[in-house]
Write a protein that holds these residues in place. Structure first.
Motif, PDB file in Angstrom:
ATOM      1  N   UNK A 268       0.854  -1.132   0.177  1.00 34.24           N
ATOM      2  CA  UNK A 268       0.159   0.027   0.043  1.00 34.24           C
ATOM      3  C   UNK A 268       0.677   1.246  -0.046  1.00 34.24           C
ATOM      4  N   UNK A 269       1.997   1.331   1.089  1.00 38.05           N
ATOM      5  CA  UNK A 269       2.885   2.350   0.898  1.00 38.05           C
ATOM      6  C   UNK A 269       3.410   2.727  -0.531  1.00 38.05           C
ATOM      7  N   UNK A 270       3.949   1.708  -1.187  1.00 35.77           N
ATOM      8  CA  UNK A 270       4.499   1.672  -2.451  1.00 35.77           C
ATOM      9  C   UNK A 270       3.677   2.294  -3.531  1.00 35.77           C
ATOM     10  N   UNK A 271       2.060   1.744  -3.253  1.00 36.49           N
ATOM     11  CA  UNK A 271       1.331   2.233  -4.340  1.00 36.49           C
ATOM     12  C   UNK A 271       0.978   3.633  -4.105  1.00 36.49           C
ATOM     13  N   UNK A 272       0.904   4.290  -2.605  1.00 36.52           N
ATOM     14  CA  UNK A 272       0.801   5.701  -2.764  1.00 36.52           C
ATOM     15  C   UNK A 272       1.891   6.473  -3.427  1.00 36.52           C
ATOM     16  N   UNK A 273       3.074   5.972  -3.305  1.00 34.13           N
ATOM     17  CA  UNK A 273       4.236   6.599  -3.847  1.00 34.13           C
ATOM     18  C   UNK A 273       3.921   6.635  -5.370  1.00 34.13           C
ATOM     19  N   UNK A 274       3.647   5.381  -5.815  1.00 32.85           N
ATOM     20  CA  UNK A 274       3.207   5.218  -7.556  1.00 32.85           C
ATOM     21  C   UNK A 274       2.231   6.251  -7.959  1.00 32.85           C
ATOM     22  N   UNK A 275       1.040   6.310  -7.065  1.00 33.17           N
ATOM     23  CA  UNK A 275      -0.011   7.374  -7.427  1.00 33.17           C
ATOM     24  C   UNK A 275       0.487   8.859  -7.463  1.00 33.17           C
ATOM     25  N   UNK A 276       1.218   9.058  -6.602  1.00 26.05           N
ATOM     26  CA  UNK A 276       1.801  10.289  -6.727  1.00 26.05           C
ATOM     27  C   UNK A 276       2.656  10.654  -7.728  1.00 26.05           C
ATOM     28  N   UNK A 277       3.472   9.676  -8.010  1.00 20.82           N
ATOM     29  CA  UNK A 277       4.414   9.805  -9.539  1.00 20.82           C
ATOM     30  C   UNK A 277       3.464  10.120 -10.558  1.00 20.82           C
ATOM     31  N   UNK A 278       2.194   9.123 -10.796  1.00 19.28           N
ATOM     32  CA  UNK A 278       1.610   9.176 -11.910  1.00 19.28           C
ATOM     33  C   UNK A 278       1.017  10.599 -12.199  1.00 19.28           C
TER      34      UNK A 278
ATOM     35  N   UNK B 269       4.501  14.364 -16.910  1.00 21.94           N
ATOM     36  CA  UNK B 269       5.507  14.391 -17.841  1.00 21.94           C
ATOM     37  C   UNK B 269       6.692  13.713 -17.193  1.00 21.94           C
ATOM     38  N   UNK B 270       6.895  13.753 -15.957  1.00 22.98           N
ATOM     39  CA  UNK B 270       8.221  13.090 -15.382  1.00 22.98           C
ATOM     40  C   UNK B 270       7.791  11.533 -15.618  1.00 22.98           C
ATOM     41  N   UNK B 271       6.596  10.948 -15.464  1.00 25.77           N
ATOM     42  CA  UNK B 271       6.513   9.834 -15.356  1.00 25.77           C
ATOM     43  C   UNK B 271       6.634   9.096 -16.703  1.00 25.77           C
ATOM     44  N   UNK B 272       5.843   9.732 -17.671  1.00 23.15           N
ATOM     45  CA  UNK B 272       5.708   8.984 -19.266  1.00 23.15           C
ATOM     46  C   UNK B 272       6.737   9.496 -19.965  1.00 23.15           C
ATOM     47  N   UNK B 273       7.208  10.558 -19.915  1.00 20.12           N
ATOM     48  CA  UNK B 273       8.387  11.304 -20.666  1.00 20.12           C
ATOM     49  C   UNK B 273       9.877  10.869 -20.297  1.00 20.12           C
ATOM     50  N   UNK B 274       9.838  10.678 -19.177  1.00 18.70           N
ATOM     51  CA  UNK B 274      11.216  10.407 -18.360  1.00 18.70           C
ATOM     52  C   UNK B 274      11.397   9.209 -17.879  1.00 18.70           C
ATOM     53  N   UNK B 275      10.323   8.609 -16.890  1.00 16.07           N
ATOM     54  CA  UNK B 275      10.584   7.397 -16.087  1.00 16.07           C
ATOM     55  C   UNK B 275      10.672   6.107 -16.649  1.00 16.07           C
ATOM     56  N   UNK B 276       9.260   6.122 -17.697  1.00 11.73           N
ATOM     57  CA  UNK B 276       8.850   4.815 -18.410  1.00 11.73           C
ATOM     58  C   UNK B 276      10.161   4.587 -19.415  1.00 11.73           C
ATOM     59  N   UNK B 277      10.295   5.454 -20.378  1.00 18.94           N
ATOM     60  CA  UNK B 277      10.857   5.278 -21.542  1.00 18.94           C
ATOM     61  C   UNK B 277      12.472   5.183 -21.587  1.00 18.94           C
ATOM     62  N   UNK B 278      12.957   6.200 -20.587  1.00 23.15           N
ATOM     63  CA  UNK B 278      14.196   6.474 -20.394  1.00 23.15           C
ATOM     64  C   UNK B 278      14.906   5.518 -19.114  1.00 23.15           C
ATOM     65  N   UNK B 279      14.148   5.124 -17.921  1.00 22.81           N
ATOM     66  CA  UNK B 279      14.725   4.316 -17.118  1.00 22.81           C
ATOM     67  C   UNK B 279      14.274   2.965 -17.009  1.00 22.81           C
ATOM     68  N   UNK B 280      12.916   2.961 -17.331  1.00 16.71           N
ATOM     69  CA  UNK B 280      12.399   1.479 -17.281  1.00 16.71           C
ATOM     70  C   UNK B 280      12.611   0.852 -18.747  1.00 16.71           C
ATOM     71  N   UNK B 281      12.432   1.458 -19.644  1.00 14.40           N
ATOM     72  CA  UNK B 281      12.473   1.068 -21.102  1.00 14.40           C
ATOM     73  C   UNK B 281      11.309   0.269 -21.238  1.00 14.40           C
ATOM     74  N   UNK B 282      10.119   0.631 -20.540  1.00 12.64           N
ATOM     75  CA  UNK B 282       8.741   0.128 -21.135  1.00 12.64           C
ATOM     76  C   UNK B 282       7.777   0.840 -20.334  1.00 12.64           C
ATOM     77  N   UNK B 283       6.562   0.851 -20.863  1.00 12.05           N
ATOM     78  CA  UNK B 283       5.326   1.525 -20.258  1.00 12.05           C
ATOM     79  C   UNK B 283       5.052   0.859 -19.106  1.00 12.05           C
ATOM     80  N   UNK B 284       4.537   1.504 -17.923  1.00 13.74           N
ATOM     81  CA  UNK B 284       4.133   0.741 -16.714  1.00 13.74           C
ATOM     82  C   UNK B 284       2.905   1.370 -16.345  1.00 13.74           C
ATOM     83  N   UNK B 285       1.630   0.680 -16.791  1.00 14.57           N
ATOM     84  CA  UNK B 285       0.368   1.200 -16.286  1.00 14.57           C
ATOM     85  C   UNK B 285      -0.120   0.763 -15.033  1.00 14.57           C
ATOM     86  N   UNK B 286      -1.113   1.601 -14.523  1.00 14.16           N
ATOM     87  CA  UNK B 286      -1.593   1.266 -12.999  1.00 14.16           C
ATOM     88  C   UNK B 286      -2.934   0.779 -13.409  1.00 14.16           C
ATOM     89  N   UNK B 287      -3.302  -0.579 -13.078  1.00 17.63           N
ATOM     90  CA  UNK B 287      -4.522  -1.106 -13.423  1.00 17.63           C
ATOM     91  C   UNK B 287      -5.371  -1.232 -12.017  1.00 17.63           C
TER      92      UNK B 287
END
Length: 445
Positions: free
Chosen positions: A67-77, A81-99
């Motif tokens: 739950x605590x990690x999920x709260x950080x994830x929600x805040x990052x989403x 711009x940081x999440x979709x333009x920087x974190x997913x493509x340049x750090x993870x190398x994939x799209x990470x959707x929250x379902x």
């Protein structure tokens, strides 16, 4: 050991900054304010979020956050711009959707399974996760789902959990009771506290009652020996269950194990069990006894009758480790029960003796004082659970250091309230229904 790809991924995650240096009120402070977390806790939660993101890439299964990690994830989403333009493509190398969860019994069971897999994957890379940031499944999908935002301007937040009274607090309460008692005697005698204290010390009945209390406490200290042993024993789950909750907890644990492992089929409506498959040869004695009882009396109420199971070996192993009292010490620890039984029984035979002898035993002050003194002494000797001081220390150590993600260990220590997910939800339901039925009464109307 991480391979080249995993090491590069982890280094990118560690180097990624969620706080924008151009913003005075950054991500960390915003998270602290919204969640009510301290700075240290927030920084640790962010670090666990990065580990979670790492697992979403390298794990061979869907990863479920705490739950605590999920709260950080929600805040990052929300930082799109940081999440979709920087974190997913340049750090993870994939799209990470929250379902979001769709709800329902089957999905709840699936999330429990995936969360257990996530914990196992975490342990393979970093060892055991911090329990305050990765809760056990029953907490993750139980109490933590009841949280909601509260305006601190309009509401007071008072925690429900209260710590146990400390020894000093207990002494204070006893002291207050003693002063009130002396004051009451003083008022009754129409004198000051000093004469009242003298009255107490000179009154034989008061002296006898105080002496019996002191004697009972001394005996209790002796029978609960030892305080320490050279090394702590390594207990299995059934020994843990017996040490914490006695025979009843051990039987409940056996029921849970057989249902969870698929050896018993559960009928929620009728609170009965049926054999789904036979036990392997390495099954424990208690589990084999339980399976035999299912053939005879399949209802939960009948299966929980501890008198029909032979657990002498289990009890003996704990007595040998000096975790439980035995012999005369165990009898003294249970003497209050004997006293209550004798008191109730004496209410039947004393009037008969009085009538036959022509005397009034119940009016004899010496008999009354003796009876009260024995009652106080047995009350002071009473030891719930029959554990020695070494047994208490061992149990506390086990609770502080056990594997919080091991369902069998958590059940052994805390009972059926830890059950959660799939068939365990059904089992928890009938355990609770059985206890509610046992504690309720009816007028017969």
């Amino acid at each position: 050991m991480l391979d080249t790809f995993q090491s590069a991924l982890y280094q990118r995650l560690q180097a990624f900054e969620l706080d924008d240096p151009n913003h005075e009120f950054g991500f960390t402070r915003q998270l602290m304010r919204n969640q009510g977390w301290s700075l240290t806790y927030t920084q640790r939660a962010i670090a666990e979020y990065k580990k979670f993101a790492f697992l979403t890439v390298v794990a061979k299964h869907q990863v479920v956050p705490s739950d605590q990690v999920d709260q950080v994830w929600h805040a990052h989403l929300l930082l799109t711009q940081s999440y979709w333009n920087e974190f997913c493509p340049k750090v993870l190398g994939k799209t990470l959707h929250h379902h979001p969860a769709r709800g329902g019994r089957l999905e709840r069971a699936e999330f429990h399974r995936l969360y257990a897999q996530t914990i196992a994957s975490y342990q393979q890379v970093w060892g055991s996760p911090p329990i305050d940031l990765w809760s056990p499944a029953d907490v993750r999908f139980g109490t933590e789902l009841n949280m909601q935002r509260v305006s601190l301007n309009d509401h007071w937040v008072i925690p429900k959990q209260y710590s146990y009274l400390k020894f000093a607090q207990l002494l204070s309460i006893i002291g207050i009771i003693a002063l009130v008692t002396i004051g009451w005697i003083s008022a009754a005698q129409g004198s000051t506290i000093e004469p009242a204290a003298s009255y107490v010390s000179m009154n034989p009945s008061v002296v006898a009652l105080c002496s019996s209390a002191i004697l009972g406490l001394i005996v209790r200290y002796i029978i609960r020996s030892p305080d320490q042993q050279p090394q702590r024993p390594q207990l299995d789950i059934y020994q843990m269950a017996y040490l914490e909750g006695g025979k009843a907890r051990a039987v409940d644990l056996a029921i849970m194990q057989l249902v969870y492992q698929g050896y018993l089929y559960l009928n929620v409506r009728h609170r009965t069990f049926a054999i789904a498959k036979w036990l392997p040869p390495e099954a424990t004695s208690l589990e084999r006894q339980l399976m035999q009882q299912v053939c005879l009396t399949p209802s939960l109420q009948d299966l929980r009758r501890v008198s029909q199971y032979d657990m002498n070996g289990l009890q003996g192993s704990l007595e040998q480790e000096k975790l439980l009292m035995k012999g005369w010490a165990a009898c003294m620890g249970k003497s209050l029960g004997y006293f209550i039984f004798i008191t109730i029984f004496s209410g039947i035979w004393i009037p008969v003796v009085e009538q036959s002898l022509g005397i009034q035993i119940s009016d004899m002050s010496s008999f009354t004082v003796l009876h009260q003194s024995i009652g106080i002494a047995t009350l002071c000797c009473f030891v719930p659970g029959g554990r020695t001081r070494w047994g208490i220390r061992t149990l506390i150590d086990i609770k502080n250091n056990h594997d919080a993600y091991n369902l069998a260990q958590r059940f052994a220590l805390y009972g059926y309230t830890v059950l959660s997910g799939g068939v365990l939800d059904d089992l928890k339901q009938i355990f609770k229904a059985e206890e509610d039925a046992a504690s309720s009464g009816g007028c017969g109307c």
